[in-house]
Write a protein that holds these residues in place. Structure first.
Motif, PDB file in Angstrom:
ATOM      1  N   THR A   1       0.854  -1.188   0.000  1.00  0.00           N
ATOM      2  CA  THR A   1       0.000   0.000   0.000  1.00  0.00           C
ATOM      3  C   THR A   1       0.887   1.235   0.000  1.00  0.00           C
ATOM      4  O   THR A   1       2.009   1.211   0.525  1.00  0.00           O
ATOM      5  CB  THR A   1      -0.944   0.042   1.214  1.00  0.00           C
ATOM      6  OG1 THR A   1      -0.163   0.092   2.418  1.00  0.00           O
ATOM      7  CG2 THR A   1      -1.848  -1.181   1.246  1.00  0.00           C
TER       8      THR A   1
ATOM      9  N   THR B   1       0.429   5.800   0.045  1.00  0.00           N
ATOM     10  CA  THR B   1      -0.469   6.949   0.044  1.00  0.00           C
ATOM     11  C   THR B   1      -0.188   7.833  -1.155  1.00  0.00           C
ATOM     12  O   THR B   1       0.900   7.822  -1.721  1.00  0.00           O
ATOM     13  CB  THR B   1      -0.313   7.783   1.331  1.00  0.00           C
ATOM     14  OG1 THR B   1       1.056   8.218   1.444  1.00  0.00           O
ATOM     15  CG2 THR B   1      -0.679   6.962   2.551  1.00  0.00           C
TER      16      THR B   1
ATOM     17  N   ASP C   1      -0.960  11.884  -2.887  1.00  0.00           N
ATOM     18  CA  ASP C   1      -1.386  13.262  -2.684  1.00  0.00           C
ATOM     19  C   ASP C   1      -2.594  13.496  -3.572  1.00  0.00           C
ATOM     20  O   ASP C   1      -2.506  13.408  -4.798  1.00  0.00           O
ATOM     21  CB  ASP C   1      -0.253  14.223  -3.049  1.00  0.00           C
ATOM     22  CG  ASP C   1      -0.591  15.669  -2.731  1.00  0.00           C
ATOM     23  OD1 ASP C   1      -1.784  16.021  -2.778  1.00  0.00           O
ATOM     24  OD2 ASP C   1       0.332  16.427  -2.430  1.00  0.00           O
TER      25      ASP C   1
ATOM     26  N   VAL D   1       5.003   6.168   3.553  1.00  0.00           N
ATOM     27  CA  VAL D   1       4.144   5.215   4.243  1.00  0.00           C
ATOM     28  C   VAL D   1       4.894   4.655   5.430  1.00  0.00           C
ATOM     29  O   VAL D   1       4.617   4.948   6.574  1.00  0.00           O
ATOM     30  CB  VAL D   1       3.703   4.067   3.307  1.00  0.00           C
ATOM     31  CG1 VAL D   1       2.860   3.068   4.075  1.00  0.00           C
ATOM     32  CG2 VAL D   1       2.920   4.621   2.150  1.00  0.00           C
TER      33      VAL D   1
ATOM     34  N   SER E   1      -7.976   4.032   2.126  1.00  0.00           N
ATOM     35  CA  SER E   1      -7.691   5.191   2.966  1.00  0.00           C
ATOM     36  C   SER E   1      -6.710   4.773   4.052  1.00  0.00           C
ATOM     37  O   SER E   1      -6.885   3.733   4.698  1.00  0.00           O
ATOM     38  CB  SER E   1      -8.987   5.718   3.601  1.00  0.00           C
ATOM     39  OG  SER E   1      -8.722   6.805   4.459  1.00  0.00           O
ATOM     40  N   ILE E   2      -5.657   5.559   4.226  1.00  0.00           N
ATOM     41  CA  ILE E   2      -4.670   5.324   5.280  1.00  0.00           C
ATOM     42  C   ILE E   2      -4.601   6.570   6.148  1.00  0.00           C
ATOM     43  O   ILE E   2      -4.181   7.628   5.691  1.00  0.00           O
ATOM     44  CB  ILE E   2      -3.278   4.992   4.714  1.00  0.00           C
ATOM     45  CG1 ILE E   2      -3.335   3.694   3.901  1.00  0.00           C
ATOM     46  CG2 ILE E   2      -2.256   4.875   5.839  1.00  0.00           C
ATOM     47  CD1 ILE E   2      -1.996   3.306   3.286  1.00  0.00           C
TER      48      ILE E   2
ATOM     49  N   SER F   1      -5.984   9.614   4.643  1.00  0.00           N
ATOM     50  CA  SER F   1      -5.412  10.074   3.371  1.00  0.00           C
ATOM     51  C   SER F   1      -5.717   9.082   2.264  1.00  0.00           C
ATOM     52  O   SER F   1      -5.805   7.871   2.505  1.00  0.00           O
ATOM     53  CB  SER F   1      -3.891  10.239   3.498  1.00  0.00           C
ATOM     54  OG  SER F   1      -3.567  11.196   4.481  1.00  0.00           O
ATOM     55  N   GLU F   2      -5.860   9.603   1.059  1.00  0.00           N
ATOM     56  CA  GLU F   2      -6.103   8.718  -0.085  1.00  0.00           C
ATOM     57  C   GLU F   2      -4.871   7.876  -0.343  1.00  0.00           C
ATOM     58  O   GLU F   2      -3.735   8.354  -0.312  1.00  0.00           O
ATOM     59  CB  GLU F   2      -6.445   9.537  -1.330  1.00  0.00           C
ATOM     60  CG  GLU F   2      -6.807   8.663  -2.527  1.00  0.00           C
ATOM     61  CD  GLU F   2      -7.151   9.476  -3.757  1.00  0.00           C
ATOM     62  OE1 GLU F   2      -7.268   8.854  -4.840  1.00  0.00           O
ATOM     63  OE2 GLU F   2      -7.289  10.706  -3.645  1.00  0.00           O
ATOM     64  N   ALA F   3      -5.086   6.589  -0.601  1.00  0.00           N
ATOM     65  CA  ALA F   3      -3.975   5.666  -0.799  1.00  0.00           C
ATOM     66  C   ALA F   3      -4.357   4.620  -1.829  1.00  0.00           C
ATOM     67  O   ALA F   3      -5.486   4.598  -2.334  1.00  0.00           O
ATOM     68  CB  ALA F   3      -3.589   5.017   0.532  1.00  0.00           C
TER      69      ALA F   3
END
Length: 522
Positions: free
Chosen positions: A308, A310, A312, A321, A407-408, A411-413
């Motif tokens: 995984t 993340t 921006d 990460v 989502s992490i 935040s979008e990941a």
């Protein structure tokens, strides 16, 4: 997705005349279920665990096994609208514990569905009182969540939606696209056995009437023709009353009814031939290919890596990460000693394998690949390269890619699940051209590469940068690979190990896929 399955023609969404609603629904249901009668025999394979037999008896689950019993396929027919399908998909995956799962999706639809699920408080099963239940696609999201949790490879088996639309348009003016033969052939019952079971669509609808929603939605367009004719008929009837043309009125009514039925049947044939049946073949071929990939994975001929990272949201760029941050060409100065960085080399995934001496041109614009290029060039322009020691990176042939939005920490990941060949080739950069994308103005680079020496990837020496791409350490030259491969094949010859695959598709696709797979496994 790297499944390019062959195409033909067909689908099922029916619509009859204004007075033929029941005939329409009957035709749609029968096309999916009459040829898909459940098996009448209670016999079971002695090699199949009892709990799997109970699963196979579920009306919404189809099943097919090859003759050698080395491959078992469970096809679950779902409704993509809100119903019990999400819970049924999760339950099936947890009970079967498959070696791979094939979804009736393409990469674009995966990101769209998972972004919606991860960016808002949506529940796939409606269990969270503080969440809103997904209206569409909860069955697919449930499958993705279960596979990520249970470490099961995911495969995308469908074509892009735009390809389907283009094919329908292309078929509009071809007489063969309106042929009723494939639709009529689908109505012919096929014999079931203890190695093939088809979905019982009637019982599935009876158990969960909400699954009728897509059927009703799909059947609506052809009704427009009869409705329009009914309006015309009313206007003509009023005119006839004025002139007293009773005979003409009856003649027109019969003609309009016949026209409505004929046009609706032709539309039904076109949709069956271009949307359902052809995609059944694509999905069936994708399932066979996915099972072959899983087999090679078990034989250690392929490497699987999942991770995984993340991104921006404003630039879709990777950020930290859980690994030390690499130098970023846009915000920091690049390192002057890349060659000494842990003897690592970045890996780039290609749809087609790179061979020594082969010239390829890469158009790169995804932020993580731009950062990779900056890393291997130390941010130097082409004219600044050392011609005796040009920049290099590794290329591996990717047999399956799966990316979904997650989502992490808010935040979008992205979740990445990649399968690629163990043998790759070094790519020597021979040209680099900076540029900008036409609409967004974002940076892009055109890179010319030449294939160089082969290498062998040791999965224990693979790692992921914080920017979201793979790097390999201490790669073995090709000369040492032959002994490694021979040893692996002799130690782990798994040709007779049974594979279990699950295919998650809409109800109208389920039995067509079971029939096609049954034919392929004969």
């Amino acid at each position: 997705m790297y499944f390019n399955a062959k195409r033909r023609t067909y689908d099922g969404n029916k619509g009859q005349g204004f007075e033929n609603l029941y005939l329409t629904l009957l035709l749609l249901l029968v096309s999916s279920s009459v040829h898909a009668l459940p098996i009448t025999s209670n016999s079971r394979s002695p090699l199949r665990p009892p709990h799997l037999d109970a699963i196979i008896q579920s009306p919404h689950v189809g099943y097919v096994s090859d003759n050698s019993n080395c491959r078992e396929i469970f096809v679950i027919g779902t409704s993509h609208f809100r119903c019990n399908s999400a819970k049924q998909v999760t339950s099936l995956i947890e009970q079967v514990q498959p070696d791979g799962v094939v979804l009736e999706l393409d990469p674009e639809r995966v990101l769209r569905l998972t972004k919606q699920h991860s960016s808002a408080k949506f529940s796939i099963n409606g269990d969270d009182s503080n969440s809103q239940e997904l209206l569409y696609g909860a069955d697919f999201v449930a499958a993705i969540d279960a596979c990520q949790r249970l470490d099961i490879p995911l495969f995308l088996g469908d074509e892009y939606a735009q390809e389907t639309k283009e094919r329908v348009v292309q078929q509009l003016f071809r007489a063969a696209a309106y042929s009723p033969t494939p639709l009529i052939r689908s109505l012919v019952p096929k014999t079931s056995s203890d190695i093939t079971r088809r979905i019982n669509v009637w019982e599935t609808f009876a158990n969960d009437p909400q699954k009728l929603t897509p059927l009703i939605v799909a059947s609506s367009p052809p009704f427009l023709v009869p409705f329009a004719l009914a309006i015309i008929d009313n206007g003509q009837a009023a005119f006839n009353d004025m002139i007293g043309g009773m005979f003409q009125d009856k003649l027109l009514a019969i003609g309009e009814t016949a026209l409505a039925i004929s046009l609706s049947f032709l539309v039904s044939c076109l949709l069956f031939n271009t949307v359902i049946a052809e995609r059944d073949e694509i999905l069936a071929d994708s399932t066979v290919r996915a099972s072959n990939i899983v087999r090679l994975l078990k034989e250690k001929k392929l490497v699987r890596k999942r991770w995984t990272f993340t991104v921006d949201a404003s630039e879709d760029m990777a950020s930290v990460v859980d690994m030390p941050k690499s130098k970023n060409a846009d915000t920091e100065e690049c390192s002057d000693n890349f060659e000494n960085e842990m003897n690592e080399i970045p890996l780039f995934t290609l749809k087609n394998a790179l061979k020594p001496g082969m010239v390829r041109n890469l158009n790169l614009f995804e932020p993580r690949w731009l950062k990779m290029i900056d890393r291997v060039t130390n941010c130097r322009s082409y004219v600044e390269w050392d011609t005796n020691n040009p920049p290099q990176f590794g290329c591996v042939h990717c047999t399956n890619k799966f990316y979904s939005a997650i989502s992490i920490d808010g935040s979008e990941a992205r979740y990445a699940d990649i399968i690629f060949e163990r043998v790759g080739a070094l790519a020597t950069m021979v040209a680099l051209e900076e540029g900008r994308r036409p609409v967004s103005g974002d940076r892009k680079v055109n890179v010319a590469i030449v294939g160089s020496d082969y290498f062998v990837v040791d999965e224990s020496k693979l790692s992921i940068t914080d920017d979201g791409y793979m790097v390999a350490r201490d790669m073995s030259p090709m000369t040492s690979f032959e002994n490694i491969e021979n040893a692996e094949v002799s130690i782990s010859n798994r040709q007779n190990e049974k594979l279990k695959m699950i295919v998650v598709v809409g109800l109208l696709h389920g039995n067509g896929i079971v029939n096609l797979l049954s034919d392929k496994f004969k």
